[in-house]
Design a protein around this motif. Structure first.
Motif, PDB file in Angstrom:
ATOM      1  N   HIS A 692      44.519  40.566  -4.193  1.00 37.44           N
ATOM      2  CA  HIS A 692      45.302  40.945  -5.350  1.00 37.44           C
ATOM      3  C   HIS A 692      46.212  41.941  -4.809  1.00 37.44           C
ATOM      4  O   HIS A 692      47.619  41.685  -5.063  1.00 37.44           O
ATOM      5  CB  HIS A 692      44.661  41.522  -6.679  1.00 37.44           C
ATOM      6  CG  HIS A 692      45.421  41.618  -7.756  1.00 37.44           C
ATOM      7  ND1 HIS A 692      46.232  40.898  -8.600  1.00 37.44           N
ATOM      8  CD2 HIS A 692      45.763  42.850  -8.276  1.00 37.44           C
ATOM      9  CE1 HIS A 692      46.844  41.358  -9.357  1.00 37.44           C
ATOM     10  NE2 HIS A 692      46.701  42.946  -9.176  1.00 37.44           N
ATOM     11  N   TYR A 693      45.690  42.904  -4.391  1.00 37.00           N
ATOM     12  CA  TYR A 693      46.581  43.897  -3.806  1.00 37.00           C
ATOM     13  C   TYR A 693      47.425  43.730  -2.595  1.00 37.00           C
ATOM     14  O   TYR A 693      48.407  44.292  -2.195  1.00 37.00           O
ATOM     15  CB  TYR A 693      45.802  45.257  -3.674  1.00 37.00           C
ATOM     16  CG  TYR A 693      45.269  46.001  -4.803  1.00 37.00           C
ATOM     17  CD1 TYR A 693      46.361  46.287  -5.997  1.00 37.00           C
ATOM     18  CD2 TYR A 693      44.195  46.352  -5.056  1.00 37.00           C
ATOM     19  CE1 TYR A 693      45.899  46.835  -7.270  1.00 37.00           C
ATOM     20  CE2 TYR A 693      43.692  47.129  -6.322  1.00 37.00           C
ATOM     21  CZ  TYR A 693      44.478  47.014  -7.391  1.00 37.00           C
ATOM     22  OH  TYR A 693      44.450  47.927  -8.455  1.00 37.00           O
ATOM     23  N   CYS A 694      46.833  42.834  -1.702  1.00 41.89           N
ATOM     24  CA  CYS A 694      47.552  42.364  -0.609  1.00 41.89           C
ATOM     25  C   CYS A 694      48.857  41.757  -1.144  1.00 41.89           C
ATOM     26  O   CYS A 694      49.768  41.731  -0.427  1.00 41.89           O
ATOM     27  CB  CYS A 694      46.565  41.444   0.295  1.00 41.89           C
ATOM     28  SG  CYS A 694      45.463  42.418   1.494  1.00 41.89           S
ATOM     29  N   THR A 695      48.561  40.913  -1.984  1.00 43.73           N
ATOM     30  CA  THR A 695      49.638  40.288  -2.715  1.00 43.73           C
ATOM     31  C   THR A 695      50.789  40.880  -3.214  1.00 43.73           C
ATOM     32  O   THR A 695      52.132  40.711  -3.033  1.00 43.73           O
ATOM     33  CB  THR A 695      49.361  39.178  -3.565  1.00 43.73           C
ATOM     34  OG1 THR A 695      48.146  38.308  -3.198  1.00 43.73           O
ATOM     35  CG2 THR A 695      50.282  38.386  -4.192  1.00 43.73           C
ATOM     36  N   LEU A 696      50.223  42.057  -3.855  1.00 44.20           N
ATOM     37  CA  LEU A 696      51.264  42.644  -4.709  1.00 44.20           C
ATOM     38  C   LEU A 696      52.080  43.933  -3.663  1.00 44.20           C
ATOM     39  O   LEU A 696      52.926  44.436  -3.920  1.00 44.20           O
ATOM     40  CB  LEU A 696      50.876  43.652  -5.814  1.00 44.20           C
ATOM     41  CG  LEU A 696      50.148  42.686  -6.896  1.00 44.20           C
ATOM     42  CD1 LEU A 696      49.352  43.481  -7.769  1.00 44.20           C
ATOM     43  CD2 LEU A 696      51.342  41.885  -7.520  1.00 44.20           C
ATOM     44  N   LEU A 697      51.405  44.158  -2.289  1.00 39.09           N
ATOM     45  CA  LEU A 697      51.586  45.372  -1.490  1.00 39.09           C
ATOM     46  C   LEU A 697      53.143  45.201  -1.106  1.00 39.09           C
ATOM     47  O   LEU A 697      53.902  46.289  -1.188  1.00 39.09           O
ATOM     48  CB  LEU A 697      50.911  45.286  -0.175  1.00 39.09           C
ATOM     49  CG  LEU A 697      50.888  46.546   0.528  1.00 39.09           C
ATOM     50  CD1 LEU A 697      50.646  47.928  -0.181  1.00 39.09           C
ATOM     51  CD2 LEU A 697      50.294  46.575   1.848  1.00 39.09           C
ATOM     52  N   PRO A 698      53.777  44.057  -0.538  1.00 46.18           N
ATOM     53  CA  PRO A 698      55.103  44.161  -0.269  1.00 46.18           C
ATOM     54  C   PRO A 698      56.008  44.443  -1.337  1.00 46.18           C
ATOM     55  O   PRO A 698      56.985  45.083  -1.318  1.00 46.18           O
ATOM     56  CB  PRO A 698      55.378  42.781   0.122  1.00 46.18           C
ATOM     57  CG  PRO A 698      54.036  42.207   0.800  1.00 46.18           C
ATOM     58  CD  PRO A 698      53.002  42.950  -0.446  1.00 46.18           C
TER      59      PRO A 698
END
Length: 942
Positions: A692-698
């Protein structure tokens, strides 16, 4: 049975009609009002069912009620009180008055959600007519008490949208204290709310009566004259006042409709009971407020119409109980003057002593007389003593004589006034005032002067209060209480009620039982200190569990820990608590409306918080942590943990990332140390959170609404949970791609991105140091360099290994940045460290203490490690080819070799020849270890 003589008020009608013609241009408008008032009185007196009008907390009403009950001895008493509160009245004997009967609803259906929780209270004091009627009916055999007013549910059904507010308090009243909040935000329902609703009329009465507020006017012009009046005069005067306020009230359609519907409701219930039981109205007594006694609705009377339909109750679940009340709480809720209820209680006691009337008290009531000295029950004195019949002829006109009679001028009781003056000076001294005997004399004389200016022969308590404020307080209040409050205490004080143990709900009784080992007087008000030696008395740990749950559920101050804390995975040893359950009895009782045990209530509240539509993943994780901390079970924690997983998957913002990181770390640490295996839900949470946080990071790196600490928390979750996530099947490539797609612009986020690249190995420390040097060398970027440093400070959350570089970067900034740039940045640095001070500041302090010299004298010659020249190869120890590297180093420090050898489990045998240094045999056996140690120390020196 004949009615009232039509000519009973003929003389009064003629006088009022002549007065209307004299004071008005025409007799129509004023005559209609004045003659209508007489008609209302006449109609109320003609009613076969005797109506007894009262005013709330009026000593005159209470005295007249006690006297009439002993004379008439009715078989049925109809009382204006919420009909659904009837089962609670028998519990009044287990309480110390004043208390309030409460209806409470947390599960609201059919009402606006913002109204919840719904609460209705009806306060009861000993100096009230309703208490006299209740005590008579409950303690007299063969007497039935019937409550006929609308139910608590109908109170809210008839409430206007957005109008859930209590009557405003008196503007001259002092700030409310703790006792004034005993009713909370409940709607108050009282018997006999008698006050002008026509503002101009009230202002006119106050102005010409030379008083400051309505309570004082009522005390002077109604309470005192009616204190010694006969029954007929009392009824007619109260009917007159009720009709006057009714006819002069403004025509607010909602208020008029509610008033009339209440009267229709009550008379409908009265007729239903008379029809069902066949009771003779002559043997009944209807007790209601004077405002509703003079009613003109068609349903009025036992022969009124039956056209009113009572609406069914809503689907809300109502709970009922008794809560403590106080004089201050009643005054604050119903807009009475401060001290008026206490003065009424004092006046009631004086009236009882003066008239010799025996008041009614519930048997066993706290504070009642002993059984041997208690007044006789209110039953018939002899079997042949009949109840008072309704007179064949109406009582004579008492209104005309009462209205023409001049006010009675009571003789000045100098002894009483002198005692008040001495006592208030004594109380003022105890509270820090510089009062003296001269002030007592001044209060005495000023009280008489004020009474004379207000056309009174005898100073009232209100006159005395004004005189005391003028002569003692002046413009300084040295202590916690002002003189107004001291006078109230002296006149009787703010009497605070208490609900007895037997009248408490099951939850409250269970709490008292479980805290019994502490040997505290929990029923008493005030703070009690509890000392728990759990190591010496393990059974006290159950008391500790109860106290921690009460601290979570009750308001601040009910249970406050002084020593001890509760953390995940820790067991208490010793604790110290301040417990004030007696002071917060209302909150504990209302807690009992939600369940039968505090564990059940806590579980319900945690579920409610977790399943709230506005709940975030951090909120649900907090509920999981609280369930684990207080309930010590896995069932609810696992259930809420599964829900946290669903909430996290639905989130599209990173606002709660810092809280999520902190709580997941705590829960992981707890499960790893206390459980044999991690719960499935937290493994799924880590796996889902990583993706989830990898997806929202950019997006977070470029989003202006996402703060740098939120992005740092995301990276902290990804890096600290990486090993667990990878073991559960996550792919590190996802994190590398997310970081590669991140292109921040804001300087602090840029620095955070560089730190993340260092952690992933995509950027070396030398390259990072070079980038920072380039920033310092660029005059265009120099003003923004502190923001880069803020980003590096936040980077310590996900990459704590950069602490030495952060110390280096901050030191370079203090060395090279000009003051106009550096000084404005210092507040940002302080706020950053304060926000993350629990974790970031210790890291920086320890690293700075390791690098910087420990003495001030050495600072001038100190050279930072990052500025020191590299060590030449000639001074470095050269390992011998045949013996392995590190021989010279080990030979120089044989003690270190001994310590390392013991740790490795080697024999301490130093085999050497004359040409070999000590430790050669050890180095020969372990050459790789010696070489690695040498390189590590050399790199650190570099």
């Amino acid at each position: 049975m004949s009615g009232v003589d039509q000519g009973a008020f003929a003389a009064l009608r003629t006088q009022l009609q002549d007065a209307a013609a004299s004071f008005a241009d025409g007799p129509d408008a004023l005559a209609d009002i004045l003659l209508g008032i007489v008609d209302d009185v006449d109609r109320a007196l003609r009613e076969p069912l005797e109506i007894f009008p009262v005013c709330h907390h009026s000593p005159a009403s209470a005295l007249a009620m006690a006297r009439r009950l002993r004379e008439k001895q009715p078989k049925v008493v109809y009382l204006e009180l919420c009909e659904d509160m009837a089962p609670l009245l028998t519990e009044l004997r287990n309480c110390r008055l004043p208390v309030a009967v409460q209806a409470f609803a947390t599960e609201v259906e059919g009402f606006p959600v913002e109204w919840a929780p719904l609460s209705v209270v009806a306060p009861i004091t000993e100096a009230s007519a309703e208490y006299q009627a209740i005590a008579y009916a409950l303690d007299t055999p063969g007497v039935e008490l019937v409550l006929v007013d609308r139910s608590a549910d109908h109170v809210f059904q008839w409430q206007e949208q957005g109008a859930r507010t209590a009557e405003p308090a008196d503007p001259d009243a002092p700030p409310a204290e703790e006792e004034a909040a005993l009713h909370g935000d409940a709607i108050g329902v009282e018997l006999g709310d008698l006050r002008p609703r026509f503002v101009e009329l009230e202002e006119h009465l106050l102005h010409h009566g030379r008083v400051r507020h309505w309570s004082e006017w009522w005390h002077q012009y109604v309470e005192l004259p009616l204190g010694d009046s006969d029954h007929d005069t009392y009824r007619q005067v109260m009917f007159l006042i009720g009709s006057l306020f009714r006819r002069l009230a403004p025509g607010n359609p909602h208020e008029v409709r509610v008033d009339e519907d209440r009267e229709r409701y009550m008379w409908t219930r009265v007729r239903e009971h008379l029809t069902a039981t066949g009771t003779d109205p002559a043997e009944c007594l209807y007790v209601c407020g004077a405002f509703h006694a003079a009613s003109r609705v068609a349903e009025f009377g036992v022969h009124g119409s039956d056209t009113f339909e009572i609406s069914p109750p809503s689907a809300s679940t109502w709970q009922y109980g008794l809560i403590p009340s106080s004089h201050a709480a009643i005054e604050a809720q119903f807009g009475l003057a401060a001290g008026s209820v206490s003065i009424a209680a004092t006046e009631w006691a004086k009236n009882v002593r003066r008239t010799g009337v025996r008041p009614f008290r519930l048997a066993g009531q706290t504070g009642a007389s002993k059984p041997g000295k208690r007044a006789k029950p209110a039953g018939p004195a002899t079997p042949s003593a009949p109840a008072d019949p309704v007179p064949a002829t109406a009582p004579s006109d008492k209104l005309a004589g009462f209205l023409r009679r001049p006010p009675v001028l009571d003789r000045l009781d100098e002894a009483e006034l002198l005692g008040w003056s001495v006592e208030i000076v004594r109380a003022a001294r105890r509270n820090g005032y510089l009062a003296s005997t001269a002030d007592a004399i001044a209060v005495f004389e000023t009280s008489i002067l004020l009474a004379g200016m207000r056309d009174r022969a005898k100073p009232t308590p209100y006159d005395f209060q004004d005189a005391a404020i003028t002569c003692i307080e002046k413009d300084v209040v040295p202590g916690r209480r002002d003189v107004r409050r001291l006078v109230e205490i002296m006149m009787g004080g703010d009497r605070i009620g208490q609900v007895g143990y037997d009248a408490l709900p099951p939850l409250a009784r269970d709490v008292h039982d479980r805290l019994a080992p502490l040997n505290l007087k929990l029923q008493q008000r005030g703070v009690h200190r509890a000392l728990l030696d759990i190591a010496g008395q393990p059974e006290l740990e159950r008391c500790s569990d109860v106290l921690w749950m009460l601290r979570y559920l009750l308001p601040d101050g009910a249970a406050r820990p002084i020593m001890g804390e509760r953390r995940l995975g820790e067991r208490p040893i010793q604790e110290s608590w301040d417990v004030a359950l007696g002071t917060h009895q209302r909150a504990l009782i209302e807690l009992g409306y939600e369940g039968v045990s505090i564990e059940q209530v806590l579980e319900q509240r945690l579920r409610r918080a977790a399943h709230d539509p506005r709940a975030t993943a951090a909120t649900v994780l907090e509920a999981v942590e609280d369930a684990t901390l207080y309930l010590r079970g896995h069932r609810l924690a696992n259930e809420l943990g599964e829900h946290a997983l669903e909430v996290l998957a639905r989130e599209r913002s990173v606002d709660g990332a810092p809280d999520v990181l902190r709580r997941v770390r705590r829960l992981l640490a707890y499960y790893r140390t206390s459980e044999p295996a991690l719960p499935p839900w937290i493994e799924s949470f880590v796996k889902t959170g990583y993706a989830h946080y990898c997806t929202l990071l950019p997006t977070a790196f470029t989003d202006a609404d996402a703060t740098v600490d939120q992005v740092a928390a995301m990276l902290g979750f990804l890096f600290s949970m990486e090993s667990l996530a990878l073991s559960l099947g996550c792919d590190r490539t996802q994190l590398e791609l997310a970081l590669a797609q991140s292109h921040p612009v804001e300087p602090s986020k840029v620095a955070l991105s560089w730190a993340a690249q260092v952690q992933l190995g995509r950027l070396s420390r030398a390259e990072l140091r070079s980038r920072c040097d380039d920033l310092l060398a660029n005059p265009m970027v120099l003003p923004a360099y502190p923001r880069y440093l803020s980003g590096f400070l936040h980077a310590l959350e996900p990459v704590p290994g950069l602490v030495d570089f952060v110390v280096e970067a901050v030191s370079n900034a203090f060395r090279r940045l000009p003051d106009p740039v550096l000084l404005p940045w210092l507040p940002t640095l302080v706020s950053t460290l304060r926000s993350g001070g629990a974790e970031l500041a210790p890291l920086l302090i320890r690293e700075a203490a390791r690098i910087f010299p420990g003495r001030l004298a050495a600072l001038d010659e100190w050279v930072p490690p990052w500025l020191a020249p590299p060590v030449p190869d000639a001074v470095r120890p050269t390992p011998r080819a045949d013996r392995g590297g590190g021989v010279a180093l080990l030979a120089a420090h044989p003690a270190t070799c001994d310590a390392v050898a013991r740790l490795l489990g080697c024999d301490l045998v130093w085999e050497s020849v004359a040409s070999d240094p000590p430790g050669a045999a050890l180095v020969t056996r372990h050459p790789d270890t010696a070489t690695a140690l040498e390189e590590l120390l050399a790199n650190r020196w570099r």
